[in-house]
Write an enzyme that holds these catalytic residues in place. Structure first.
Site, PDB file in Angstrom:
ATOM      1  N   LYS A  38       1.238  -1.165   0.543  1.00 26.67           N
ATOM      2  CA  LYS A  38      -0.106   0.077  -0.330  1.00 26.67           C
ATOM      3  C   LYS A  38       0.875   1.712   0.207  1.00 26.67           C
ATOM      4  CE  LYS A  38      -1.752  -1.121   4.223  1.00 26.67           C
ATOM      5  NZ  LYS A  38      -3.277  -0.263   4.798  1.00 26.67           N
ATOM      6  N   GLU A 172       9.153  -1.670  25.030  1.00 25.38           N
ATOM      7  CA  GLU A 172       9.624  -0.905  24.048  1.00 25.38           C
ATOM      8  C   GLU A 172       9.285   0.799  24.149  1.00 25.38           C
ATOM      9  OE1 GLU A 172      10.432  -2.462  20.584  1.00 25.38           O
ATOM     10  OE2 GLU A 172      12.237  -3.610  21.272  1.00 25.38           O
ATOM     11  N   ASP A 302       3.224 -11.986  10.528  1.00 32.50           N
ATOM     12  CA  ASP A 302       1.986 -12.247  11.379  1.00 32.50           C
ATOM     13  C   ASP A 302       1.010 -11.845  10.923  1.00 32.50           C
ATOM     14  OD1 ASP A 302       4.082 -11.462  12.806  1.00 32.50           O
ATOM     15  OD2 ASP A 302       3.075  -8.939  13.393  1.00 32.50           O
ATOM     16  N   GLN A 320      11.800 -12.063  13.078  1.00 29.02           N
ATOM     17  CA  GLN A 320      12.865 -12.840  12.974  1.00 29.02           C
ATOM     18  C   GLN A 320      11.890 -14.421  12.525  1.00 29.02           C
ATOM     19  OE1 GLN A 320      15.556 -15.691  16.293  1.00 29.02           O
ATOM     20  NE2 GLN A 320      13.752 -14.400  16.635  1.00 29.02           N
TER      21      GLN A 320
HETATM   22  P1  FAD Z   1       4.567  -6.265   8.479  1.00 25.92           P
HETATM   23  O1  FAD Z   1       6.393  -6.193   8.701  1.00 25.92           O
HETATM   24  O2  FAD Z   1       3.637  -5.649   9.353  1.00 25.92           O
HETATM   25  O3  FAD Z   1       4.677  -5.489   6.824  1.00 25.92           O
HETATM   26  C1  FAD Z   1       3.019  -5.620   6.128  1.00 25.92           C
HETATM   27  C2  FAD Z   1       3.199  -5.073   4.524  1.00 25.92           C
HETATM   28  O4  FAD Z   1       1.820  -5.138   4.364  1.00 25.92           O
HETATM   29  C3  FAD Z   1       3.890  -3.474   5.114  1.00 25.92           C
HETATM   30  O5  FAD Z   1       4.948  -2.747   4.465  1.00 25.92           O
HETATM   31  C4  FAD Z   1       2.785  -2.576   4.970  1.00 25.92           C
HETATM   32  O6  FAD Z   1       1.767  -1.825   4.531  1.00 25.92           O
HETATM   33  C5  FAD Z   1       2.061  -3.814   3.817  1.00 25.92           C
HETATM   34  N1  FAD Z   1       0.066  -3.728   3.703  1.00 25.92           N
HETATM   35  C6  FAD Z   1      -0.804  -4.047   5.410  1.00 25.92           C
HETATM   36  N2  FAD Z   1      -1.974  -3.820   4.689  1.00 25.92           N
HETATM   37  C7  FAD Z   1      -1.847  -3.809   2.937  1.00 25.92           C
HETATM   38  C8  FAD Z   1      -3.049  -4.349   2.465  1.00 25.92           C
HETATM   39  N3  FAD Z   1      -4.272  -4.340   3.090  1.00 25.92           N
HETATM   40  N4  FAD Z   1      -3.039  -4.143   0.799  1.00 25.92           N
HETATM   41  C9  FAD Z   1      -1.655  -3.477   1.144  1.00 25.92           C
HETATM   42  N5  FAD Z   1      -0.475  -3.986   1.692  1.00 25.92           N
HETATM   43  C10 FAD Z   1      -0.771  -3.601   3.277  1.00 25.92           C
HETATM   44  N6  FAD Z   1       9.366  -8.667  16.441  1.00 25.92           N
HETATM   45  C11 FAD Z   1      11.089  -8.946  15.787  1.00 25.92           C
HETATM   46  O7  FAD Z   1      12.171 -10.196  15.686  1.00 25.92           O
HETATM   47  N7  FAD Z   1      12.099  -8.288  16.659  1.00 25.92           N
HETATM   48  C12 FAD Z   1      12.077  -6.956  17.021  1.00 25.92           C
HETATM   49  O8  FAD Z   1      12.848  -6.209  17.797  1.00 25.92           O
HETATM   50  C13 FAD Z   1      10.512  -6.895  16.991  1.00 25.92           C
HETATM   51  N8  FAD Z   1      10.072  -5.417  17.254  1.00 25.92           N
HETATM   52  C14 FAD Z   1       9.468  -5.218  17.102  1.00 25.92           C
HETATM   53  C15 FAD Z   1       8.355  -3.302  17.661  1.00 25.92           C
HETATM   54  C16 FAD Z   1       6.851  -3.062  17.374  1.00 25.92           C
HETATM   55  C17 FAD Z   1       7.199  -1.364  18.068  1.00 25.92           C
HETATM   56  C18 FAD Z   1       6.188  -3.652  16.996  1.00 25.92           C
HETATM   57  C19 FAD Z   1       4.978  -3.535  16.586  1.00 25.92           C
HETATM   58  C20 FAD Z   1       6.676  -4.979  16.332  1.00 25.92           C
HETATM   59  C21 FAD Z   1       8.392  -5.714  16.990  1.00 25.92           C
HETATM   60  N9  FAD Z   1       8.818  -6.763  16.284  1.00 25.92           N
HETATM   61  C22 FAD Z   1       9.930  -7.608  15.942  1.00 25.92           C
HETATM   62  C23 FAD Z   1       7.366  -7.970  15.467  1.00 25.92           C
HETATM   63  C24 FAD Z   1       7.594  -7.663  13.899  1.00 25.92           C
HETATM   64  O9  FAD Z   1       7.474  -6.088  13.409  1.00 25.92           O
HETATM   65  C25 FAD Z   1       5.958  -7.758  13.444  1.00 25.92           C
HETATM   66  O10 FAD Z   1       6.706  -9.350  13.496  1.00 25.92           O
HETATM   67  C26 FAD Z   1       6.384  -8.375  11.746  1.00 25.92           C
HETATM   68  O11 FAD Z   1       6.764  -6.925  11.172  1.00 25.92           O
HETATM   69  C27 FAD Z   1       5.926  -9.078  10.970  1.00 25.92           C
HETATM   70  O12 FAD Z   1       6.353  -9.110   9.772  1.00 25.92           O
HETATM   71  P2  FAD Z   1       5.463  -8.959   8.126  1.00 25.92           P
HETATM   72  O13 FAD Z   1       6.065  -8.731   6.730  1.00 25.92           O
HETATM   73  O14 FAD Z   1       4.313  -9.911   8.592  1.00 25.92           O
HETATM   74  O15 FAD Z   1       4.293  -8.131   7.899  1.00 25.92           O
HETATM   75  P1  NAD Z   2       2.696  -8.490  23.052  1.00 22.89           P
HETATM   76  O1  NAD Z   2       0.973  -9.826  22.859  1.00 22.89           O
HETATM   77  O2  NAD Z   2       2.795  -9.946  23.080  1.00 22.89           O
HETATM   78  O3  NAD Z   2       1.514  -7.777  24.779  1.00 22.89           O
HETATM   79  C1  NAD Z   2       0.568  -7.417  24.791  1.00 22.89           C
HETATM   80  C2  NAD Z   2       0.802  -7.949  26.727  1.00 22.89           C
HETATM   81  O4  NAD Z   2      -0.354  -6.637  26.737  1.00 22.89           O
HETATM   82  C3  NAD Z   2       0.775  -8.329  27.176  1.00 22.89           C
HETATM   83  O5  NAD Z   2       1.226  -8.618  28.060  1.00 22.89           O
HETATM   84  C4  NAD Z   2      -0.980  -8.892  28.274  1.00 22.89           C
HETATM   85  O6  NAD Z   2      -0.994  -9.417  28.832  1.00 22.89           O
HETATM   86  C5  NAD Z   2      -1.243  -7.476  28.420  1.00 22.89           C
HETATM   87  N1  NAD Z   2      -2.557  -6.622  27.970  1.00 22.89           N
HETATM   88  C6  NAD Z   2      -3.912  -7.478  27.103  1.00 22.89           C
HETATM   89  N2  NAD Z   2      -4.766  -7.169  27.198  1.00 22.89           N
HETATM   90  C7  NAD Z   2      -4.672  -5.877  28.483  1.00 22.89           C
HETATM   91  C8  NAD Z   2      -5.663  -5.439  29.351  1.00 22.89           C
HETATM   92  N3  NAD Z   2      -6.823  -5.441  28.906  1.00 22.89           N
HETATM   93  N4  NAD Z   2      -4.898  -4.361  30.272  1.00 22.89           N
HETATM   94  C9  NAD Z   2      -3.901  -4.713  30.275  1.00 22.89           C
HETATM   95  N5  NAD Z   2      -2.677  -4.913  29.467  1.00 22.89           N
HETATM   96  C10 NAD Z   2      -3.210  -6.040  28.679  1.00 22.89           C
HETATM   97  O7  NAD Z   2       1.770  -8.003  22.539  1.00 22.89           O
HETATM   98  P2  NAD Z   2       2.964  -6.850  21.601  1.00 22.89           P
HETATM   99  O8  NAD Z   2       3.859  -6.473  22.908  1.00 22.89           O
HETATM  100  O9  NAD Z   2       2.745  -5.844  20.222  1.00 22.89           O
HETATM  101  O10 NAD Z   2       4.049  -7.762  20.739  1.00 22.89           O
HETATM  102  C11 NAD Z   2       3.266  -8.402  19.415  1.00 22.89           C
HETATM  103  C12 NAD Z   2       4.351  -9.547  18.770  1.00 22.89           C
HETATM  104  O11 NAD Z   2       6.015  -8.749  18.672  1.00 22.89           O
HETATM  105  C13 NAD Z   2       4.622  -9.947  19.846  1.00 22.89           C
HETATM  106  O12 NAD Z   2       4.885 -11.617  18.833  1.00 22.89           O
HETATM  107  C14 NAD Z   2       6.314  -9.726  20.134  1.00 22.89           C
HETATM  108  O13 NAD Z   2       7.391 -10.532  20.371  1.00 22.89           O
HETATM  109  C15 NAD Z   2       6.865  -8.908  18.794  1.00 22.89           C
HETATM  110  N6  NAD Z   2       7.754  -7.704  19.066  1.00 22.89           N
HETATM  111  C16 NAD Z   2       8.768  -8.469  19.754  1.00 22.89           C
HETATM  112  C17 NAD Z   2      10.306  -7.536  20.009  1.00 22.89           C
HETATM  113  C18 NAD Z   2      11.030  -8.037  20.184  1.00 22.89           C
HETATM  114  O14 NAD Z   2      11.578  -8.599  19.929  1.00 22.89           O
HETATM  115  N7  NAD Z   2      12.119  -6.372  20.282  1.00 22.89           N
HETATM  116  C19 NAD Z   2       9.627  -5.764  19.989  1.00 22.89           C
HETATM  117  C20 NAD Z   2       7.624  -5.904  20.218  1.00 22.89           C
HETATM  118  C21 NAD Z   2       7.017  -6.784  19.429  1.00 22.89           C
END
Ligand code: FAD
Ligand code: NAD
Length: 409
Positions: A38, A172, A302, A320
């Site tokens: 998108k 974070e 995801d 990852q």
């Molecule tokens: P995404 O990265 O979400 O990519 C989806 C893509 O699809 C995007 O480019 C979006 O624009 C596009 N898209 C969505 N809907 C549509 C549509 N309808 N039409 C066209 N395009 C569309 N994981 C780790 O392993 N290590 C970390 O340190 C880590 N840190 C994170 C920190 C944060 C703040 C968050 C929120 C997540 C973190 N995660 C981490 C989790 C990780 O980011 C996700 O698991 C990962 O992004 C999933 O990859 P993906 O390719 O499935 O989707």
């Molecule tokens: P999460 O599901 O891992 O954590 C959500 C947290 O919110 C949980 O601790 C849960 O108990 C709490 N929660 C849920 N409902 C609640 C409520 N009503 N009131 C208060 N607390 C509530 O979600 P996330 O942190 O967004 O992570 C999503 C995914 O992305 C996970 O798989 C995570 O491992 C990954 N991620 C990884 C990293 C990293 O590796 N550095 C960073 C960000 C996200």
């Protein structure tokens, strides 16, 4: 004969790497490859908490898709997917004509799950894309400006930010926000003591799944930056004025408050059609990463669910996992295109996880080893640099100034 068309939906971690691997694996005459996203850019979702807090500039974590794919090999379409129709093998787009496919890769990523909690959709902010991160940054800045104007410099009221959920995203983000606050206070002439960040977590501990000692370390590190924790406390509802919590002692209101919801994720709702039997937007992938009952559709990232045989539960959705899936998916697609049927099984080796705690601290568990502070930060930088290298070459990395961003404290 006509070349088969492979359509990849989503250019996040899973989609963009599948595209890049396919452009290497397949010859020009073997398949047509189409990538739909998108936006015209790929963003580092794993850095969105920093963009949301305003501790990193947006352009540091976005990369033009045309810079990381070979446009002679891959046709990129900037459009939004609205529906997938498996019976006619077409993808419906918001603007363009329906797109026919022979093979499909569903990699549309995640959305925030609100678990039906009243008011979250309408009144809370959520970190799920570059645009939503930008909206959070702008809202935080606007709240500071309003507070400085309306409350003056010597009242009792507090400027309150509630972060809902102390998973990785919540921790974070809370750390980044706490790190940004002193500068915002200085800019607006507000006493730091009048700004509070409250992290609310339903479970008794933060960072569920991490060793208790690591969770304690993270808690102490954030408390040191001024973050307050409300554990064993659930967000019950969010409204225009603030938030209602449910604690062991009963209900409690925090008003006024700006709520940033980080309480969990689900897969993209586009995959929630009857064909895929998705649960919370996640399709249970077969061993070879195909969608059950669909021999020409792969599900990654995801919006897929892969069961961890050791626990019997799905692996947490992470970048990852998405990166590892892209390699197997690309190989399996190449096999199918060449008429083969012996597909590889996806058996992920998860190395661990590292959470940043602002720019000066981190905590993690990698290969079973607990990491804190500098070592954890170094590991996080290595993970980021490795990913940037996977996306292109080192020149791209240096050219964008990204390497400096990773390495600099
Ligand atoms: P995404 O990265 O979400 O990519 C989806 C893509 O699809 C995007 O480019 C979006 O624009 C596009 N898209 C969505 N809907 C549509 C549509 N309808 N039409 C066209 N395009 C569309 N994981 C780790 O392993 N290590 C970390 O340190 C880590 N840190 C994170 C920190 C944060 C703040 C968050 C929120 C997540 C973190 N995660 C981490 C989790 C990780 O980011 C996700 O698991 C990962 O992004 C999933 O990859 P993906 O390719 O499935 O989707
Ligand atoms: P999460 O599901 O891992 O954590 C959500 C947290 O919110 C949980 O601790 C849960 O108990 C709490 N929660 C849920 N409902 C609640 C409520 N009503 N009131 C208060 N607390 C509530 O979600 P996330 O942190 O967004 O992570 C999503 C995914 O992305 C996970 O798989 C995570 O491992 C990954 N991620 C990884 C990293 C990293 O590796 N550095 C960073 C960000 C996200």
């Amino acid at each position: 004969t006509k070349k088969p068309r492979i359509v990849i939906l989503g250019a996040g971690y899973a989609g963009i790497l599948t595209a890049r691997r396919l452009q290497k694996l397949l010859r020009h005459d073997e398949a047509e490859i189409v990538l739909v996203n998108k936006h015209s850019y790929h963003y580092l979702t794993t850095w969105l908490h920093k963009a949301a807090a305003g501790t990193v500039e947006d352009e540091r974590i976005t990369i033009a898709i045309k810079d990381v794919i070979d446009s002679r090999r891959i046709r990129f379409i900037k459009d939004t997917v609205t529906e997938v129709e498996t019976t006619t093998q077409r993808v419906m787009l918001c603007h363009g004509e329906p797109l026919a496919y022979d093979y499909l890769v569903l990699a549309l990523g995640f959305e925030r799950a609100d678990f039906g909690i009243p008011g979250i959709k309408e009144h809370a902010l959520a970190i799920c894309s570059m645009n939503s991160a930008r909206q959070i940054r702008l809202t935080v800045e606007a709240r500071f400006a309003e507070f400085a104007k309306q409350k003056g410099r010597d009242g009792q009221e507090k400027l309150t930010f509630v972060v809902g959920g102390a998973g990785f995203t919540g921790i974070e983000f809370a750390a980044e926000l706490a790190e940004r606050i002193p500068a915002l206070c200085r800019q607006h002439g507000i006493d730091r003591q009048r700004v509070q960040v409250i992290n609310v977590e339903g479970a008794p501990a933060l960072l569920g799944g991490f060793a208790p000692a690591l969770a304690e370390y993270a808690k102490a590190s954030l408390e040191n930056m001024g973050v307050q924790f409300r554990l064993s406390t659930r967000i019950q509802s969010v409204d225009r004025d603030g938030v209602t919590l449910l604690t062991e002692a009963g209900e409690e209101r925090i008003t006024p408050a700006t709520v940033i919801w980080t309480g969990g994720v689900q897969g993209n709702r586009v995959v929630c059609n009857e064909d895929f039997a998705a649960v919370r937007g996640r399709i249970a992938a077969e061993k070879d990463l195909r969608a059950p009952g669909h021999d020409n559709v792969f599900v990654l990232g995801d919006c897929s669910a892969v069961i961890d045989k050791r626990t019997g539960r799905p692996f947490p959705p992470t970048a990852q996992l998405a990166i590892l899936q892209s390699a197997v998916c690309a190989e399996n697609l190449a096999t199918l295109v060449r008429g083969g049927s012996d597909l590889k099984e996806f058996v992920p080796f998860i190395k661990g996880a590292v959470a940043s705690l602002g720019s000066h601290d981190a905590v993690g568990e990698v290969f079973g080893i607990e990491l804190r502070g500098r070592l954890a930060m170094m590991m996080k930088a290595i993970i980021d640099i490795r990913y940037m290298a996977m996306l292109g070459n080192l020149r791209l990395l240096l050219g964008k100034g990204k390497l400096a961003a990773y390495v600099a404290p």
